[in-house]
Every structure is written in C-alpha cells, then in structure tokens.
Design a protein around this motif. Structure first.
Motif, short mmCIF file in Angstrom:
data_model
loop_
_atom_site.label_atom_id
_atom_site.label_comp_id
_atom_site.label_asym_id
_atom_site.label_seq_id
_atom_site.Cartn_x
_atom_site.Cartn_y
_atom_site.Cartn_z
N ASP A 220 17.69 45.31 -7.34
CA ASP A 220 18.25 44.39 -6.34
C ASP A 220 17.50 44.50 -5.02
O ASP A 220 17.20 43.49 -4.38
N GLU A 221 17.21 45.73 -4.63
CA GLU A 221 16.49 45.93 -3.37
C GLU A 221 15.10 45.32 -3.45
O GLU A 221 14.63 44.67 -2.53
N GLN A 222 14.44 45.51 -4.60
CA GLN A 222 13.11 44.94 -4.79
C GLN A 222 13.17 43.41 -4.78
O GLN A 222 12.32 42.75 -4.22
N HIS A 223 14.22 42.88 -5.42
CA HIS A 223 14.39 41.43 -5.44
C HIS A 223 14.57 40.89 -4.03
O HIS A 223 13.95 39.88 -3.65
N ARG A 224 15.40 41.57 -3.24
CA ARG A 224 15.59 41.13 -1.86
C ARG A 224 14.29 41.21 -1.08
O ARG A 224 13.96 40.31 -0.29
N ALA A 225 13.54 42.27 -1.31
CA ALA A 225 12.25 42.42 -0.61
C ALA A 225 11.29 41.30 -1.03
O ALA A 225 10.58 40.73 -0.20
N ASN A 226 11.29 40.98 -2.33
CA ASN A 226 10.42 39.91 -2.82
C ASN A 226 10.81 38.56 -2.23
O ASN A 226 9.95 37.77 -1.83
N VAL A 227 12.12 38.30 -2.19
CA VAL A 227 12.59 37.03 -1.61
C VAL A 227 12.20 36.96 -0.15
O VAL A 227 11.71 35.93 0.33
N SER A 228 12.40 38.07 0.56
CA SER A 228 12.03 38.10 1.99
C SER A 228 10.54 37.87 2.17
O SER A 228 10.11 37.12 3.05
N LEU A 229 9.73 38.52 1.33
CA LEU A 229 8.28 38.35 1.42
C LEU A 229 7.87 36.91 1.12
O LEU A 229 7.04 36.33 1.82
N LEU A 230 8.49 36.31 0.09
CA LEU A 230 8.17 34.92 -0.24
C LEU A 230 8.55 33.98 0.90
O LEU A 230 7.82 33.05 1.22
N GLN A 231 9.71 34.26 1.52
CA GLN A 231 10.11 33.43 2.65
C GLN A 231 9.11 33.56 3.79
O GLN A 231 8.76 32.58 4.44
N ALA A 232 8.66 34.80 4.05
CA ALA A 232 7.69 35.02 5.12
C ALA A 232 6.38 34.29 4.81
O ALA A 232 5.77 33.68 5.69
N ILE A 233 5.96 34.34 3.54
CA ILE A 233 4.72 33.67 3.14
C ILE A 233 4.87 32.15 3.30
O ILE A 233 3.97 31.48 3.79
N GLN A 234 6.04 31.61 2.87
CA GLN A 234 6.27 30.18 3.02
C GLN A 234 6.27 29.78 4.49
O GLN A 234 5.71 28.74 4.86
N GLU A 235 6.89 30.61 5.32
CA GLU A 235 6.93 30.33 6.76
C GLU A 235 5.52 30.36 7.34
O GLU A 235 5.15 29.49 8.14
N MET A 236 4.73 31.35 6.91
CA MET A 236 3.34 31.42 7.39
C MET A 236 2.55 30.20 6.94
O MET A 236 1.77 29.64 7.71
N LYS A 237 2.77 29.80 5.67
CA LYS A 237 2.07 28.63 5.16
C LYS A 237 2.44 27.39 5.97
O LYS A 237 1.58 26.60 6.34
N TYR A 238 3.75 27.26 6.25
CA TYR A 238 4.20 26.13 7.05
C TYR A 238 3.59 26.17 8.44
O TYR A 238 3.09 25.16 8.95
N GLN A 239 3.60 27.35 9.07
CA GLN A 239 3.03 27.47 10.40
C GLN A 239 1.53 27.19 10.39
O GLN A 239 1.00 26.55 11.30
N PHE A 240 0.86 27.67 9.35
CA PHE A 240 -0.58 27.45 9.26
C PHE A 240 -0.87 25.95 9.10
O PHE A 240 -1.76 25.41 9.77
N GLN A 241 -0.11 25.26 8.23
CA GLN A 241 -0.31 23.83 8.05
C GLN A 241 0.01 23.08 9.34
O GLN A 241 -0.71 22.15 9.73
N ASN A 242 1.07 23.51 9.99
CA ASN A 242 1.45 22.89 11.25
C ASN A 242 0.35 23.08 12.29
O ASN A 242 0.00 22.16 13.02
N GLN A 243 -0.20 24.30 12.32
CA GLN A 243 -1.27 24.59 13.29
C GLN A 243 -2.52 23.77 12.97
O GLN A 243 -3.20 23.29 13.86
N GLU A 244 -2.82 23.63 11.68
CA GLU A 244 -3.96 22.79 11.30
C GLU A 244 -3.76 21.35 11.78
O GLU A 244 -4.68 20.72 12.30
N PHE A 245 -2.53 20.87 11.60
CA PHE A 245 -2.24 19.51 12.05
C PHE A 245 -2.39 19.40 13.56
O PHE A 245 -3.00 18.45 14.07
N VAL A 246 -1.86 20.40 14.28
CA VAL A 246 -1.95 20.39 15.75
C VAL A 246 -3.40 20.44 16.18
O VAL A 246 -3.83 19.70 17.08
N GLN A 247 -4.19 21.31 15.54
CA GLN A 247 -5.59 21.42 15.93
C GLN A 247 -6.37 20.15 15.60
O GLN A 247 -7.23 19.73 16.38
#
Length: 193
Positions: free
Chosen positions: A38-65
């Motif tokens: 369960d702890e590993q699953h929570r960590a994986n979900v958290s990591l995936l959310q962070a990666i998705q957020e980074m991907k969104y921010q990166f795409q957003n930054q590309e659009f802004v640039q």
C-alpha cells in the motif's frame, strides 16, 4: 451497516440494550507486506501525479515560450518596418530641413521616441533570455530530483522484495537459511538428475 434482526422470528440472540463501550477490539493483526505494498502504491501514485504535473508544466512552458518567441519575431518585424520608416523619415527630413525649423524639432522628437522603443524591445529580449535560462535551470533541477527519487524508490522496492521473499521462504520452509542457499541447493539437485 447495522445488524439485521428478523423480528418475525423473535430471536434476541444478537440484540443488546446496553451501551457498548468503545473501542471493543482487543487484538489487531497487521500484514506487513500489505502495508508495504500500500505504501509503495501510494508512493507510485504520488510519483505519477508529480510526473503528470511536470509534463503539464513543461507543455505549458513550451506554449508560453512559443508565444513569447512569436511576440519577439513580431517585434523584430515591427523594428524592421520601423527602421524602414525611419529611413524614409530621414530622407523627408533632409528635404524639409531646408525649409522649416519646426519640422526639424518634430523629427527629433520622433527619433527620440523611436530609440526609446528600440531600447525597450532590447530590454524585453534580455528579460526573455534571462527567463529562458531560469526555466532551463529549474527543469534541470526537477530532472535531478526525479532521478534521485526514482533511484530511492527502486532501492526501497528492492529491499522490500528481499525482505518479503525471505519472509515467505521462511514461512514455506521453516528454515532460517537465506533464500539464495535454497536456490543453490535446487540447482545442484537439478544437475544431479
């Protein structure tokens, strides 16, 4: 969900009129493997959310640039056009200077405004470059954090796997010997057959 009592049977086996003191649980069994999973699953979900957020921010930054770069290109085109107009104004000024001093003063003011505009555009270009470098540093920092976190999680998963496999092996065989010793014995027996 409450306890169902069939009143038509008139059984009062489970019926209690007294107040039940809480907590009424005396024994708790915890499953270490389930907790780790369960702890590993929570960590994986958290990591995936962070990666998705980074991907969104990166795409957003590309659009802004891209948008900022388009603005810079437009401003450069405006500058070229403005410089062309400036040249035309200079030619007109040479012609008009021969006849009127007042037009000379007006032209001087226009040139001054044009230089201020060019300085402002150059300042904006410098700010854009600084912002791009800052974003690049932030992305590199995020990449290094992700790399460290990924390595940390991989080590934790490996440790959990070793502990779990030893525990399961001990449960199955009742032996305190490490699982690697069991695997070596199984390979020897297969070779002998």
């Amino acid at each position: 969900m409450g306890l169902y009592i069939n009143k038509s049977k008139k059984l009062k086996v489970y019926k209690n009129k007294k107040k039940i003191t809480e907590p009424n649980q005396k024994l708790v069994r915890t499953d270490y493997l389930s907790e780790v999973i369960d702890e590993q699953h929570r960590a994986n979900v958290s990591l995936l959310q962070a990666i998705q957020e980074m991907k969104y921010q990166f795409q957003n930054q590309e659009f802004v640039q891209a948008s900022n770069w388009e603005q810079v290109v437009n401003q450069l085109n405006e500058l070229k056009f403005s410089n062309q107009k400036h040249t035309e104004y200079e030619e007109l000024t040479i012609h008009l200077l021969k006849t009127q001093e007042e037009l000379q003063k007006q032209l001087t003011e226009k040139i001054s405004k044009q230089e201020e505009f060019q300085t402002e555009v150059l300042n904006r270009l410098d700010q854009q470059e600084a912002l791009t470098e800052k974003i690049s540093r932030q992305l590199n920092h995020i990449r290094s954090i992700l790399f460290e976190r990924t390595n940390y999680l991989a080590e934790k998963i490996d440790e959990g796997y070793k502990i779990t496999s030893s525990y399961v092996y001990k449960l199955m065989t009742g032996s305190d010997q490490p699982i690697s010793f069991y695997l070596m014995n199984s390979k020897k027996e297969e070779k002998q057959l």
